[in-house]
Design an enzyme around this catalytic site. Structure first.
Site, PDB file in Angstrom:
ATOM      1  N   ARG A  80    -117.749  25.424  28.833  1.00  0.00           N
ATOM      2  CA  ARG A  80    -117.199  24.181  29.384  1.00  0.00           C
ATOM      3  C   ARG A  80    -116.516  24.499  30.713  1.00  0.00           C
ATOM      4  O   ARG A  80    -115.658  25.381  30.774  1.00  0.00           O
ATOM      5  CB  ARG A  80    -116.193  23.583  28.398  1.00  0.00           C
ATOM      6  CG  ARG A  80    -115.450  22.396  28.967  1.00  0.00           C
ATOM      7  CD  ARG A  80    -114.459  21.779  27.990  1.00  0.00           C
ATOM      8  NE  ARG A  80    -113.766  20.699  28.652  1.00  0.00           N
ATOM      9  CZ  ARG A  80    -112.446  20.591  28.798  1.00  0.00           C
ATOM     10  NH1 ARG A  80    -111.642  21.484  28.263  1.00  0.00           N
ATOM     11  NH2 ARG A  80    -111.920  19.588  29.459  1.00  0.00           N
ATOM     12  N   HIS A 124    -110.888  17.211  35.860  1.00  0.00           N
ATOM     13  CA  HIS A 124    -109.811  18.037  35.292  1.00  0.00           C
ATOM     14  C   HIS A 124    -108.693  18.092  36.339  1.00  0.00           C
ATOM     15  O   HIS A 124    -108.362  19.145  36.865  1.00  0.00           O
ATOM     16  CB  HIS A 124    -110.352  19.418  34.911  1.00  0.00           C
ATOM     17  CG  HIS A 124    -109.535  20.126  33.866  1.00  0.00           C
ATOM     18  ND1 HIS A 124    -110.069  20.594  32.688  1.00  0.00           N
ATOM     19  CD2 HIS A 124    -108.231  20.453  33.818  1.00  0.00           C
ATOM     20  CE1 HIS A 124    -109.118  21.182  31.967  1.00  0.00           C
ATOM     21  NE2 HIS A 124    -107.989  21.108  32.634  1.00  0.00           N
ATOM     22  N   GLU A 170    -107.673  15.243  29.339  1.00  0.00           N
ATOM     23  CA  GLU A 170    -106.247  15.044  29.063  1.00  0.00           C
ATOM     24  C   GLU A 170    -105.599  14.018  29.978  1.00  0.00           C
ATOM     25  O   GLU A 170    -104.581  14.290  30.627  1.00  0.00           O
ATOM     26  CB  GLU A 170    -105.488  16.376  29.141  1.00  0.00           C
ATOM     27  CG  GLU A 170    -105.922  17.375  28.104  1.00  0.00           C
ATOM     28  CD  GLU A 170    -104.977  18.567  27.985  1.00  0.00           C
ATOM     29  OE1 GLU A 170    -104.027  18.675  28.778  1.00  0.00           O
ATOM     30  OE2 GLU A 170    -105.188  19.384  27.080  1.00  0.00           O
ATOM     31  N   ASN A 299    -108.415  18.761  22.566  1.00  0.00           N
ATOM     32  CA  ASN A 299    -107.661  19.912  23.064  1.00  0.00           C
ATOM     33  C   ASN A 299    -106.457  20.052  22.159  1.00  0.00           C
ATOM     34  O   ASN A 299    -105.567  19.190  22.142  1.00  0.00           O
ATOM     35  CB  ASN A 299    -107.189  19.688  24.507  1.00  0.00           C
ATOM     36  CG  ASN A 299    -108.334  19.687  25.504  1.00  0.00           C
ATOM     37  OD1 ASN A 299    -109.499  19.833  25.132  1.00  0.00           O
ATOM     38  ND2 ASN A 299    -108.012  19.513  26.769  1.00  0.00           N
ATOM     39  N   TYR A 301    -103.329  22.513  20.828  1.00  0.00           N
ATOM     40  CA  TYR A 301    -102.511  23.718  20.960  1.00  0.00           C
ATOM     41  C   TYR A 301    -101.404  23.772  19.910  1.00  0.00           C
ATOM     42  O   TYR A 301    -101.089  24.834  19.394  1.00  0.00           O
ATOM     43  CB  TYR A 301    -101.901  23.804  22.366  1.00  0.00           C
ATOM     44  CG  TYR A 301    -102.954  24.077  23.421  1.00  0.00           C
ATOM     45  CD1 TYR A 301    -103.358  25.369  23.694  1.00  0.00           C
ATOM     46  CD2 TYR A 301    -103.586  23.032  24.089  1.00  0.00           C
ATOM     47  CE1 TYR A 301    -104.357  25.638  24.628  1.00  0.00           C
ATOM     48  CE2 TYR A 301    -104.583  23.285  25.026  1.00  0.00           C
ATOM     49  CZ  TYR A 301    -104.963  24.593  25.290  1.00  0.00           C
ATOM     50  OH  TYR A 301    -105.956  24.845  26.192  1.00  0.00           O
ATOM     51  N   GLU A 378    -110.704  22.562  23.788  1.00  0.00           N
ATOM     52  CA  GLU A 378    -109.730  23.611  24.112  1.00  0.00           C
ATOM     53  C   GLU A 378    -108.937  23.974  22.859  1.00  0.00           C
ATOM     54  O   GLU A 378    -108.526  23.094  22.105  1.00  0.00           O
ATOM     55  CB  GLU A 378    -108.719  23.161  25.182  1.00  0.00           C
ATOM     56  CG  GLU A 378    -109.304  23.007  26.560  1.00  0.00           C
ATOM     57  CD  GLU A 378    -108.273  22.599  27.612  1.00  0.00           C
ATOM     58  OE1 GLU A 378    -107.083  22.936  27.459  1.00  0.00           O
ATOM     59  OE2 GLU A 378    -108.680  21.930  28.578  1.00  0.00           O
TER      60      GLU A 378
HETATM   61  C1  BG6 Z   1    -104.438  21.904  28.816  1.00  0.00           C
HETATM   62  C2  BG6 Z   1    -105.261  21.868  30.065  1.00  0.00           C
HETATM   63  O1  BG6 Z   1    -103.317  21.115  29.041  1.00  0.00           O
HETATM   64  O2  BG6 Z   1    -103.928  23.080  28.357  1.00  0.00           O
HETATM   65  C3  BG6 Z   1    -105.547  23.232  30.646  1.00  0.00           C
HETATM   66  O3  BG6 Z   1    -106.412  21.100  29.933  1.00  0.00           O
HETATM   67  C4  BG6 Z   1    -104.337  24.117  30.497  1.00  0.00           C
HETATM   68  O4  BG6 Z   1    -105.967  23.041  31.969  1.00  0.00           O
HETATM   69  C5  BG6 Z   1    -104.118  24.311  29.011  1.00  0.00           C
HETATM   70  O5  BG6 Z   1    -104.409  25.339  31.158  1.00  0.00           O
HETATM   71  C6  BG6 Z   1    -102.931  25.182  28.692  1.00  0.00           C
HETATM   72  O6  BG6 Z   1    -101.790  24.670  29.274  1.00  0.00           O
HETATM   73  P1  BG6 Z   1    -100.857  25.563  30.190  1.00  0.00           P
HETATM   74  O7  BG6 Z   1     -99.851  24.640  30.725  1.00  0.00           O
HETATM   75  O8  BG6 Z   1    -100.300  26.604  29.303  1.00  0.00           O
HETATM   76  O9  BG6 Z   1    -101.763  26.124  31.239  1.00  0.00           O
END
Ligand code: BG6
Length: 478
Positions: A80, A124, A170, A299, A301, A378
């Protein structure tokens, strides 16, 4: 929900990794590229960690072939990446830059030659500066036509070879930073303007999807959403309400609109009461409802845990951009919710909760509420890495993170989620927008720091060899 045995990853599962143009390409003014808002923003003092910028980034623009060779060695079946709008349309519209278009031709062809499916992100975050100057980018409805024309250019040029597309990356996170937190360009803190710009971005997303239906009828497209599932801090009803507010305002506001063309009604009523609701013109909601995506790009995290926040409570706060653990303050919207640490969860050095079960919960919520397939666009861990003698990087913490999140994927598949693939963030180390180069995500280490591009050498981390084995075994060996 416990399963006696778990379903395997499907045979056609996409084993991927991801990047974004500004974070990897560099070559910010090469071969006729126009400036994006980020090229300008990073030059303002104090905006980014130690003034880091993407002028060179990891120089992917000049090292693309080497990077694709590493992807092939690793066994990726999907990659991607995003196209930089001002690289192909330096003024945002009008005359196209053939050299920019040709770069992505070469990238796509190199991927296909190695059996790697290209997953192309249209946006992006790198709005052409020319359009920001002319009419304020996402704040003016003229952007809908300009974005649509840009997308149509790419659909016509690459649609024969690229079949999986991501529309906006995002929108929720980028515009929250841009119009509420003042941490992304144009760095405003104005809730009325935030909801207005966000509404226009929805319409632009819908326009792109409608054009896609005509121009790439055999392809699939969806937005990538930064989904942090909400948890209540306790079973106190006030915390449940705070959690409910957070889901409505931080998640359903986007997901319901993408998938159903409908804003959550309670959130909309509150914004109207505040005088902050977007102006909805006749035909807007029908246009949004008509542009249902083919999949949701996820995405993921971390999860966020919420508690009650009184009308005189805390507002939105800047996140930790230094890697100094424990420096993230509680952040919220007075009268709705505020975040609080979850004592059940470990965090990264940037205070991001590590919660594989949260990914399973995200996949289950998306599956039940929207009945769409999901592509994880992501997921990964940003951490300090150490380059050791003999060019070794022992990123066991990253392997552990990804292993546990892949296990959560398999559980979600067994729960009934239609998961199309998993794009780890990121393939090589990248420029982390606000966190410089020290917050590393890649399977491939890049030898550079905030200010010194050094030799930009590519070094395979331990996680590179680990993911190679995962892919070769179809996800069985983790
Ligand atoms: C997402 C984005 O917010 O998370 C990425 O799509 C980004 O571009 C990734 O790098 C991780 O966030 P960060 O702020 O730790 O780079």
């Amino acid at each position: 929900m416990h399963h006696v045995s778990l379903k395997p990853f499907p045979d056609n599962f996409l084993w991927g990794a991801a990047s974004a143009a500004y974070q990897v390409e560099g070559a910010f003014d090469t071969d006729g590229k126009g400036l994006s808002v980020w090229d300008v923003f990073v030059r303002e003092p104090g905006r980014t960690f130690e003034g880091s910028n993407g002028d060179v980034a990891v120089d992917h623009y000049h090292r693309m072939e080497e990077d694709v060779a590493l992807m092939a060695e690793m066994g990726l079946t999907a990659y991607r990446f995003s196209v930089s709008w001002p690289r192909v349309l330096p003024q945002g519209r009008g005359q196209a830059n053939e050299a920019g278009l040709a770069f992505y031709d070469r990238l796509i062809d190199a991927l296909l030659a190695r059996g790697i499916e290209p997953v192309l992100t249209l946006y992006h975050w790198d709005m052409p500066q020319a359009l920001q100057d002319e009419y304020g980018g996402w704040e003016d409805r003229r952007v809908i036509d300009d974005f649509g024309d840009y997308c149509a250019l790419l659909f016509r040029r690459y649609g024969d070879r690229v079949k999986t597309w991501v529309s906006l990356n995002e929108q929720n996170y980028n515009l929250s930073n841009a119009y509420l937190l003042a941490t992304h360009p144009p760095a405003l803190a104005d809730r009325k303007r935030f909801y207005a710009a966000n509404h226009i971005a929805f319409l632009a997303n819908a326009r792109a999807i409608m054009l896609f239906r005509q121009l790439v009828p055999d392809g699939r497209i969806g937005p990538s959403f930064a989904y942090s599932p909400a948890y209540p801090a306790s079973c106190a009803p006030a915390d449940l309400l705070a959690f409910d507010n957070a889901e409505e305002f931080t998640n359903h506001w986007w997901l319901d609109t993408y998938c159903y063309g409908r804003y959550p009604q309670v959130a909309l009523a509150w914004l109207r009461e505040q005088g902050e609701a977007p102006d909805i013109l006749p035909g807007d909601m029908a246009a949004l409802a008509a542009a249902k995506p083919d999949f949701i790009g996820l995405n993921y995290y971390y999860t966020l845990t919420y508690t009650d926040n009184p009308p005189d409570g805390v507002g939105l706060q800047r996140i930790n951009t230094t890697g100094q653990k424990g420096s993230t303050p509680s952040s919220g919207v007075p009268g709705l919710y505020r975040t609080t640490p979850n004592p059940q969860l470990e965090t990264s050095n940037w205070d991001w909760a590590i919660d594989p079960t949260g990914l399973r919960i995200a996949l289950r919520r998306l599956t039940s509420r929207y009945a769409l397939p999901v592509l994880i666009t992501e997921n990964g861990l940003g951490e300090f890495d150490r380059l050791e003698d003999g060019d070794q990087v022992h990123d066991v913490y990253r392997i552990d993170y990804l292993r546990r999140h892949l296990a959560a994927c398999q559980e979600a598949i067994s729960d009934g989620a239609a998961l199309l693939g998993f794009c780890a963030w990121s393939f090589t180390d990248i420029l982390s927008w606000l966190n410089g180069y020290q917050k590393r995500y890649g399977f491939v280490y890049i030898n550079r720091d905030e200010t010194d591009a050094r030799d930009l050498r590519r070094v395979r981390k331990d996680s590179f060899f680990w993911y190679q084995r995962v892919i070769a075994s179809g996800g069985r060996e983790r």
